[in-house]
Write an enzyme that holds these catalytic residues in place. Structure first.
Site, PDB file in Angstrom:
ATOM      1  N   GLY A 164       0.779  -1.225   0.000  1.00  0.00           N
ATOM      2  CA  GLY A 164       0.000   0.000   0.000  1.00  0.00           C
ATOM      3  C   GLY A 164       0.812   1.277   0.000  1.00  0.00           C
ATOM      4  O   GLY A 164       0.241   2.362  -0.033  1.00  0.00           O
ATOM      5  N   ARG A 191       5.823 -10.406  -7.968  1.00  0.00           N
ATOM      6  CA  ARG A 191       5.764  -9.372  -8.994  1.00  0.00           C
ATOM      7  C   ARG A 191       4.566  -8.477  -8.680  1.00  0.00           C
ATOM      8  O   ARG A 191       3.665  -8.852  -7.936  1.00  0.00           O
ATOM      9  CB  ARG A 191       5.590  -9.990 -10.381  1.00  0.00           C
ATOM     10  CG  ARG A 191       6.749 -10.876 -10.830  1.00  0.00           C
ATOM     11  CD  ARG A 191       6.535 -11.284 -12.272  1.00  0.00           C
ATOM     12  NE  ARG A 191       7.453 -12.319 -12.696  1.00  0.00           N
ATOM     13  CZ  ARG A 191       8.691 -12.101 -13.118  1.00  0.00           C
ATOM     14  NH1 ARG A 191       9.157 -10.862 -13.159  1.00  0.00           N
ATOM     15  NH2 ARG A 191       9.470 -13.095 -13.491  1.00  0.00           N
ATOM     16  N   VAL A 193       1.091  -6.721  -8.897  1.00  0.00           N
ATOM     17  CA  VAL A 193      -0.232  -7.059  -9.394  1.00  0.00           C
ATOM     18  C   VAL A 193      -1.007  -5.767  -9.651  1.00  0.00           C
ATOM     19  O   VAL A 193      -1.455  -5.493 -10.756  1.00  0.00           O
ATOM     20  CB  VAL A 193      -0.981  -7.968  -8.403  1.00  0.00           C
ATOM     21  CG1 VAL A 193      -2.371  -8.299  -8.941  1.00  0.00           C
ATOM     22  CG2 VAL A 193      -0.204  -9.249  -8.158  1.00  0.00           C
ATOM     23  N   THR A 199       9.020  -6.381  -5.569  1.00  0.00           N
ATOM     24  CA  THR A 199      10.458  -6.582  -5.377  1.00  0.00           C
ATOM     25  C   THR A 199      11.061  -7.401  -6.512  1.00  0.00           C
ATOM     26  O   THR A 199      12.172  -7.122  -6.973  1.00  0.00           O
ATOM     27  CB  THR A 199      10.728  -7.277  -4.030  1.00  0.00           C
ATOM     28  OG1 THR A 199      10.228  -6.452  -2.970  1.00  0.00           O
ATOM     29  CG2 THR A 199      12.210  -7.503  -3.820  1.00  0.00           C
ATOM     30  N   ASP A 252      -8.737  -6.961   0.248  1.00  0.00           N
ATOM     31  CA  ASP A 252      -7.705  -7.784   0.875  1.00  0.00           C
ATOM     32  C   ASP A 252      -8.045  -7.918   2.358  1.00  0.00           C
ATOM     33  O   ASP A 252      -7.408  -7.306   3.210  1.00  0.00           O
ATOM     34  CB  ASP A 252      -6.335  -7.126   0.682  1.00  0.00           C
ATOM     35  CG  ASP A 252      -5.183  -8.097   0.918  1.00  0.00           C
ATOM     36  OD1 ASP A 252      -5.451  -9.293   1.108  1.00  0.00           O
ATOM     37  OD2 ASP A 252      -4.026  -7.648   0.913  1.00  0.00           O
TER      38      ASP A 252
END
Length: 492
Positions: A164, A191, A193, A199, A252
């Site tokens: 975030g 990766r 999204v 990272t 989430d």
């Protein structure tokens, strides 16, 4: 019913089978029903889509996950997976037992649920939440699926941020410091999204990130650590399916978040984990009270799994570093390792590294390791082991050639740098697929700004994407400039 199987590509990862309407009517199946398919003594299950045009009567079309099925097959109506009953139970806000959560996880892993059913599961968790006991059982079930990494070291360090915050690429710096201190830290990362860079995207600017388990173990044996893409080694693969269902709605829920993070850590063989929990306006967690509650729950679930988990509650209202996007963040990382770079990235990397070292019982100074250049040398060894250039310097990393700089149209104070809007601009410019695309931030919250001062620069690899990002910048206000009086009121 005997049919002829033929492969068909409709761009899905679900095990769909396409039946001509006439055949579907004869079988008595409706859209999203299941059918069992027998061929050459083997059997599998597919989810039905009816069509009048894509396949002829007498033929069953199988999508990519079922491309191994071919030739004459027998197709019969199959029942609904048992886990669908448990999804309905959670929709009714009833607590799920351990075996019910295990059943849901197994059916997700075996692709037995349709997209609608998987979305219903995600919606149920979002609406009704998970109890702490449910979260413990779900995490355990998710970590039991897929591959597992094992290590000889008694202490295996790890770190994760719940996300975030734009530019929060502290992981490469941390891995360099912690491994130089003698700890084992095999970092598997994601990766991007919905963000401009994960990272793995940042590291891929400098070296390879996709390796087999055997290759990862070899890299770690040589360097104490690694910075690789976790998706290449099938760790807690159910998590990836659930995230795919969550992303369209940008949800989430806390219980699923904890299960997601800790199942991957357990599968990676981690024993001691630091979780970065940023809070503030625009972050996933907006209040410090909520951050503390989430941190306590992370620790409790970690204890249940036999992992030593601690959390760092950090300020998450502003971006970290100057660059947002793979190449720009890679440049920031190298600058910090070289002894300069953004102070916000340096300080957060040091704070989390000190916490992880202390958590693992190692008496070492993260600041000394970084300032002495030892972390840089260790990082270069890891880059070399992962197929990159060990002599890489920050000045070697070039962002996209196309750029436009947005300047202040009035003077005052930069009262807010909006992580979400900055990230939206970077993605519109092409990040993360275009590694050189992104945004360079020239002002931090609280900085004095004069008319004409640079606020931010958009970098892109193509003129068309730069123009699209510039148009979006006109609609947004990623960096708010207010009069001193208004800025004081806004920050209270």
């Amino acid at each position: 019913m005997e049919l002829e199987a033929t492969t068909i590509d409709i761009g899905t990862t679900r095990p769909l089978v396409l039946l001509n309407t006439a055949d579907a009517d004869e079988l008595g199946v409706h859209p999203l029903d299941r059918v069992r398919i027998w061929w050459n003594g083997e059997t599998t299950t597919g989810i039905v889509k009816r069509t009048d045009e894509l396949v002829d009567a007498g033929t069953v079309g199988v999508t990519e996950p079922l491309h191994y099925v071919s030739g004459p097959v027998e197709v019969k109506h199959a029942g609904t997976p048992r886990s669908v009953r448990y999804v309905r139970k959670k929709l009714d806000d009833l607590e799920l037992e351990a075996h019910e959560l295990e059943c849901i996880v197994e059916d997700i892993h075996e692709n037995r649920l349709s997209d609608v059913e998987l979305s219903a599961y995600v919606s149920a968790i979002y609406t009704n939440g998970l109890s702490l006991e449910e979260t413990k059982h779900l995490t355990e079930a998710m970590s039991g699926v897929g591959q597992q990494l094992t290590w000889d070291a008694p202490v295996v360090a790890d770190k994760h941020s719940i996300g975030g915050v734009a530019g929060n690429c502290v992981t490469p710096v941390m891995v360099a410091i912690v491994t130089e201190a003698g700890l084992t830290m095999p970092k598997t990362s994601s990766r991007a999204v919905t963000s401009p860079a994960g990272t793995a995207d940042v590291m891929e600017v400098l070296c390879d990130v996709e390796f087999s388990i055997e290759e990862i173990q070899s890299i770690v044996a040589e360097t104490n650590g690694c910075l690789v893409w976790g998706g290449g080694v099938d760790l807690s693969p159910v998590d990836d399916e659930i995230i795919r269902a969550e992303n369209p709605l940008s949800i989430d829920p806390d219980g699923q978040l904890m299960a997601s993070v800790l199942s991957k850590k357990r599968s990676a063989g981690s024993t001691h984990v630091v979780i970065d929990v940023p809070y503030g306006e625009g972050a996933k967690v907006e209040s410090i009270v909520a951050a503390r509650e989430l941190s306590d729950d992370f620790k409790r679930v970690g204890d249940h799994l036999g992992m030593d988990v601690t959390c760092a509650i950090t300020h998450g209202a502003d971006p970290i570093g100057h660059g947002i996007g793979p190449a720009l963040e890679a440049r920031d990382v190298l600058e910090v390792l070289e002894g300069s770079g953004p102070e916000s990235l340096r300080l957060k990397s040091l704070r989390l590294s000190e916490l992880l070292l202390e958590h693992c019982g190692v008496d070492a100074s993260a600041t000394e390791i970084l300032d002495s250049g030892r972390a840089l040398e260790r990082f270069r060894r890891i880059v070399d082991a992962q197929g990159g250039d060990p002599t890489i310097q920050s000045t070697d990393v070039e962002p996209g050639d196309e750029s436009v700089t947005i300047r202040a149209d009035r003077g005052g104070i930069a009262s807010r740098v909006d992580s979400r809007q900055i990230s939206d601009l970077a993605r519109r410019a092409g990040a993360p697929l275009d590694r050189g695309a992104g945004v360079v931030i020239h002002q931090s919250a609280g900085d004095a700004v004069d008319p004409g001062d640079r606020l931010f620069t958009i970098r892109a690899e193509t003129t068309s994407k730069l123009e699209e990002a510039a148009e979006l910048a006109d609609e947004l206000e990623p960096i708010r400039v207010r009069s001193k009086a208004d800025a004081l009121i806004e920050r209270r």
